[in-house]
Motif scaffolding. Sequence first.
Motif, PDB file in Angstrom:
ATOM      1  N   GLU A   1      -3.636 -27.918 117.779  1.00  0.00           N
ATOM      2  CA  GLU A   1      -2.259 -27.911 117.271  1.00  0.00           C
ATOM      3  C   GLU A   1      -2.198 -27.485 115.810  1.00  0.00           C
ATOM      4  N   THR A   2      -3.177 -27.937 115.035  1.00  0.00           N
ATOM      5  CA  THR A   2      -3.141 -27.736 113.582  1.00  0.00           C
ATOM      6  C   THR A   2      -3.681 -26.380 113.154  1.00  0.00           C
ATOM      7  N   ASN A   3      -4.741 -25.928 113.809  1.00  0.00           N
ATOM      8  CA  ASN A   3      -5.477 -24.761 113.317  1.00  0.00           C
ATOM      9  C   ASN A   3      -5.193 -23.460 114.067  1.00  0.00           C
ATOM     10  N   TYR A   4      -4.325 -23.526 115.055  1.00  0.00           N
ATOM     11  CA  TYR A   4      -3.958 -22.330 115.812  1.00  0.00           C
ATOM     12  C   TYR A   4      -2.448 -22.268 115.959  1.00  0.00           C
ATOM     13  N   LYS A   5      -1.971 -21.099 116.348  1.00  0.00           N
ATOM     14  CA  LYS A   5      -0.566 -20.934 116.705  1.00  0.00           C
ATOM     15  C   LYS A   5      -0.538 -20.100 117.984  1.00  0.00           C
ATOM     16  N   PHE A   6      -0.419 -20.799 119.117  1.00  0.00           N
ATOM     17  CA  PHE A   6      -0.498 -20.123 120.407  1.00  0.00           C
ATOM     18  C   PHE A   6       0.856 -19.578 120.840  1.00  0.00           C
TER      19      PHE A   6
ATOM     20  N   ASP B   1       3.266 -30.770 125.261  1.00  0.00           N
ATOM     21  CA  ASP B   1       3.781 -31.079 123.919  1.00  0.00           C
ATOM     22  C   ASP B   1       3.290 -30.043 122.912  1.00  0.00           C
ATOM     23  N   LEU B   2       2.035 -29.649 123.029  1.00  0.00           N
ATOM     24  CA  LEU B   2       1.472 -28.623 122.159  1.00  0.00           C
ATOM     25  C   LEU B   2       2.220 -27.296 122.342  1.00  0.00           C
ATOM     26  N   ALA B   3       2.469 -26.933 123.592  1.00  0.00           N
ATOM     27  CA  ALA B   3       3.182 -25.679 123.883  1.00  0.00           C
ATOM     28  C   ALA B   3       4.566 -25.674 123.233  1.00  0.00           C
ATOM     29  N   LEU B   4       5.282 -26.774 123.355  1.00  0.00           N
ATOM     30  CA  LEU B   4       6.621 -26.843 122.778  1.00  0.00           C
ATOM     31  C   LEU B   4       6.585 -26.793 121.256  1.00  0.00           C
ATOM     32  N   LYS B   5       5.604 -27.453 120.643  1.00  0.00           N
ATOM     33  CA  LYS B   5       5.484 -27.418 119.180  1.00  0.00           C
ATOM     34  C   LYS B   5       5.189 -26.010 118.680  1.00  0.00           C
ATOM     35  N   HIS B   6       4.424 -25.251 119.451  1.00  0.00           N
ATOM     36  CA  HIS B   6       4.059 -23.887 119.055  1.00  0.00           C
ATOM     37  C   HIS B   6       5.078 -22.855 119.529  1.00  0.00           C
TER      38      HIS B   6
END
Length: 336
Positions: free
Chosen positions: A87-92, A125-130
């Motif tokens: 989550e922190t080090n990538y932007k998918f 959750d990760l997908a939505l944040k990115h």
Amino acid sequence: MKYIENSLKNKTILITGGAGFIGSNLAFYFQENHPEARVVVLDSFRSTELLSNGNLKSFGHFKNLIGFRGEVISGDINDKDLLLNLETNYKFDYIFHEAAISDTTALEQDLMIRTNVNAYKDLLDLALKHGANMIYASSAATYGNALSPQRVGYESPQNVYGFSKLCMDNLSREYMGKSDSKIVGLRYFNVYGAREYFKNTTASMILQFGHQILSGKNPRLFENSDKILRDFIYIEDIIQANIKAMNPKESGIFNVGTGKARSFQDIVDILQNELGTTLPCEYIPNPFVGSYQFHTEADISTTKEALGYEPCFEMEEGIQAYVGEIRRIYEQEVKK
């Protein structure tokens, strides 16, 4: 074959379970057709850890990724620190979620739900944040013994694996529309093709029959195998569906099969024709009567409409395309 024409320049793609059968095929699809994309493969990779049924906990294998030039991460999707790092080090931009406990005979219900359902929620959750689109592996196991053709909305799972995939679908529906991210679940039917060998005994019967025949053994079939039918789908059509699900008209759950049921007898007959053999079949009693799907056939009408998916491989064409790889694996892995 390139299934989308738009550029993926400056796009970052995460593939979980990327050292497994379908995940590794996706990784190479992007490398060969969209080299401008950044592809990150995540897999727990195999260890000596076994499930209580004696099968490996993880089927991911480095040999499935030989030649892959993208980034490879070894990690477990149940690891919260790993997910925080992603989550922190990538932007998918896209997440292809293929990681799972996929052994349908696994008895560890706790591990199955934790890995297949709870960790998937974290990835959503990760997908939505990115702001990433999520394309994930559901399964025809959600249908259990439902009548053919199997349609979304008529599920009756018969094992914890099918139940876990149905939970994923239900969870996905809760998330659909919460953001601009699209969420697509693909219910795979019986998939076969390159890079499945390291699934061991859970590899397709097409590969297993092929290796029986190449070793000179008579193919062993259950009695009445001409009446046991499945929707067998070649890996190239699975990849097509995944790629077309990247930017769908709408979020949803879709079947991915051929829409045609073929018998186990057909598999052996086609293989013998391709391999130039005429070994007599041996027929044995089916010990799974009463807990066995005798007919699966995907209703793919909504998949065609929403994704523009159109299966390209009949079983004859799929086996013909695959038989060289079946021979190679036999020579390099089975005979040694």
